[in-house]
Design a protein around this motif. Sequence first.
Motif, short mmCIF file in Angstrom:
data_model
loop_
_atom_site.label_atom_id
_atom_site.label_comp_id
_atom_site.label_asym_id
_atom_site.label_seq_id
_atom_site.Cartn_x
_atom_site.Cartn_y
_atom_site.Cartn_z
N GLY A 194 9.16 -4.15 7.76
CA GLY A 194 8.71 -3.48 8.96
C GLY A 194 8.47 -2.00 8.74
N GLY A 195 8.59 -1.58 7.51
CA GLY A 195 8.34 -0.19 7.20
C GLY A 195 9.46 0.73 7.67
N ALA A 196 10.52 0.17 8.15
CA ALA A 196 11.58 1.02 8.68
C ALA A 196 12.91 0.64 8.05
N GLY A 197 13.82 1.52 8.15
CA GLY A 197 15.17 1.22 7.68
C GLY A 197 15.32 1.52 6.21
N ALA A 198 16.46 2.03 5.85
CA ALA A 198 16.71 2.32 4.45
C ALA A 198 16.90 1.00 3.70
N ALA A 199 16.16 0.83 2.66
CA ALA A 199 16.26 -0.41 1.90
C ALA A 199 17.29 -0.24 0.78
N THR A 200 17.70 -1.31 0.25
CA THR A 200 18.68 -1.26 -0.84
C THR A 200 17.98 -1.55 -2.15
N ALA A 201 18.73 -1.38 -3.20
CA ALA A 201 18.17 -1.62 -4.53
C ALA A 201 17.61 -3.04 -4.63
N GLY A 202 18.22 -3.96 -3.93
CA GLY A 202 17.78 -5.35 -4.00
C GLY A 202 16.40 -5.57 -3.39
N ASP A 203 15.89 -4.56 -2.70
CA ASP A 203 14.59 -4.71 -2.03
C ASP A 203 13.42 -4.32 -2.90
N LYS A 251 -6.02 -5.11 2.85
CA LYS A 251 -5.30 -5.49 4.07
C LYS A 251 -4.86 -4.29 4.89
N ILE A 252 -4.95 -3.11 4.31
CA ILE A 252 -4.43 -1.92 5.00
C ILE A 252 -5.15 -1.65 6.33
N PRO A 253 -6.50 -1.68 6.39
CA PRO A 253 -7.15 -1.39 7.68
C PRO A 253 -6.70 -2.33 8.80
N LYS A 254 -6.54 -3.60 8.50
CA LYS A 254 -6.09 -4.55 9.53
C LYS A 254 -4.66 -4.26 9.95
N MET A 255 -3.85 -3.90 8.94
CA MET A 255 -2.44 -3.63 9.19
C MET A 255 -2.25 -2.52 10.22
N VAL A 256 -3.06 -1.46 10.11
CA VAL A 256 -2.90 -0.34 11.04
C VAL A 256 -3.81 -0.49 12.25
N GLY A 257 -4.77 -1.40 12.16
CA GLY A 257 -5.80 -1.53 13.19
C GLY A 257 -5.28 -1.86 14.57
N GLY A 273 8.53 8.19 14.08
CA GLY A 273 7.61 9.30 13.77
C GLY A 273 7.18 9.27 12.32
N GLN A 274 8.12 8.97 11.43
CA GLN A 274 7.79 8.89 10.00
C GLN A 274 6.86 7.71 9.73
N ARG A 275 7.11 6.64 10.46
CA ARG A 275 6.26 5.46 10.29
C ARG A 275 4.83 5.76 10.75
N PHE A 276 4.71 6.49 11.88
CA PHE A 276 3.40 6.87 12.38
C PHE A 276 2.66 7.72 11.35
N THR A 277 3.35 8.71 10.79
CA THR A 277 2.73 9.59 9.80
C THR A 277 2.25 8.81 8.58
N LEU A 278 3.08 7.88 8.13
CA LEU A 278 2.70 7.05 6.98
C LEU A 278 1.42 6.27 7.28
N HIS A 279 1.40 5.62 8.44
CA HIS A 279 0.26 4.76 8.76
C HIS A 279 -0.99 5.54 9.12
N ARG A 280 -0.81 6.62 9.86
CA ARG A 280 -1.96 7.36 10.36
C ARG A 280 -2.61 8.22 9.29
N PHE A 281 -1.81 8.85 8.46
CA PHE A 281 -2.37 9.81 7.50
C PHE A 281 -2.35 9.30 6.06
N MET A 325 -4.82 5.12 15.75
CA MET A 325 -4.93 4.98 14.30
C MET A 325 -6.35 5.31 13.85
N TRP A 326 -6.74 4.78 12.73
CA TRP A 326 -8.05 5.07 12.17
C TRP A 326 -8.76 3.74 11.94
#
Length: 419
Positions: A83-92, A345-351, A299-307, A356-357
């Motif tokens: 989901g693009g969020a949350g701190a992941a662990t080494a196993g990820d 797949k990125i344009p659909k992902m943020v679409g 907010g960080q997720r928005f910045t990642l996806h938008r820019f 967005m863009w």
Amino acid sequence: VDKVVVVGVEEVAGVGEPGVRSLSTAPEGYTGACPNYRQPAELGCFSLDSQRTFHDDGRLLRYFAPPRGGDDPRETPGVETNGGAGAATAGDCRTGDPAIGGRSRGWQGPIDLDVGWSVPGAYIQMDAQRAERLDHIVSWLSRHRSRFALPGQAASLPLPSLNTDFVTWRGHLTKVLGTPYERREGWQLAATLFRGTRYMSEVETEAARREREMRSLRQKQMCYWGYKFEQYMTADRPGGEPDVSRPVNTNEGFCTVVRTRLAGHSLVFAGEVDCRAGERPPPSSYVELKTSREVVTPGQRFTLHRFKLMKWWAQSFLIGVPRIVVGFRDDSGHVQHLQTYETLKIPKMVGSEEKMWNAAVSLNFCEAFLSFLKEVVTRDDPKVVYLFSWEPGADVTYRVYENSEQTFLPDWYIEQFRD
Ligand code: A3P
Ligand code: MG
Ligand code: MG
């Protein structure tokens, strides 16, 4: 001192169409169907060594060599699997794509990108003052002109023309694609028509130069992390091991040269490629590497996806690189988690998200910009430069320079086309 000949087409007698002076960049003007973009085909490659010397071969190509981790190394490339969020662990550690390959080196915990940062001599930076313009590209073109023969045209003769509308760097086109959505950084692109081909070369704006010279130590450190990540993820031969004890040298690079077409415009451009994975023919086997701050807040997720995803998509899409492997790092430069994005797949992902863009807008704008160039850049003369300028919130405008220091095609290259 530059000699400014004209500002705008209307002031040149007999050149261009009256009234064609500027181009709007507002996204509303570029909605609609996506223009046709042909799958880029690799024409060749070149390498720039630790001294920034050109080599007409692929000696600096790197091979993808990621650490392996997680429970299933053959997992399909994840598209925001957490989901693009949350701190992941080494196993990820998700790099899993059978086509990408790699070795079964274990995931040894976080990757420390800061290694070497404070060691003298461990970071060798390219001289940003040196304007290379299109020099490396025309070096490659001059050695491979016969590749540009039309069917039936004798390839053995020195070709009078490259039979191509535009020659440029991929990075310049990435900026053009981002223009309808860019709110901070303007650009300047110099264009020269020579033997039927428009050569486009970026000119650093005053603001960009100031920003570069004022860059903070922290910003430089984060740039270093980006390059260090490339070292951690690549080897100098297939199946090899990364060597992170070497200095980071930003002079080094492997570049692919591709041919493609956007609607009615044929394009040849070069772009730097981070590494290769697997046996599929290039550019399908190339992989782009990125680092980014681990996403925790919306907010960080928005910045990642938008820019960031907009720029990453444009960069890789243009040159036909199908995968982007991202190392998500914390503020101390430790990568906890890798994620593979499939470029297409990125344009659909943020679409589906708000504010967005839209990839079609970017490509339609690029098509319109190239058409604008064809209308404006009409004098076939290597000493004439049309300088296109854009600042956020304004239209693209241009000036024409003749026999000025804006001239950028090297004399030796022009000489080669003499009959
Ligand atoms: P990250 O973007 O992963 O942080 P590229 O990803 O295009 O191959 O570039 C490799 C690295 O070069 C980047 O890593 C970043 O550190 C640095 N870099 C790229 N473009 C830059 C720019 N415009 N200004 C400063 N550094 C840049
Ligand atoms: Mg790179
Ligand atoms: Mg990269």
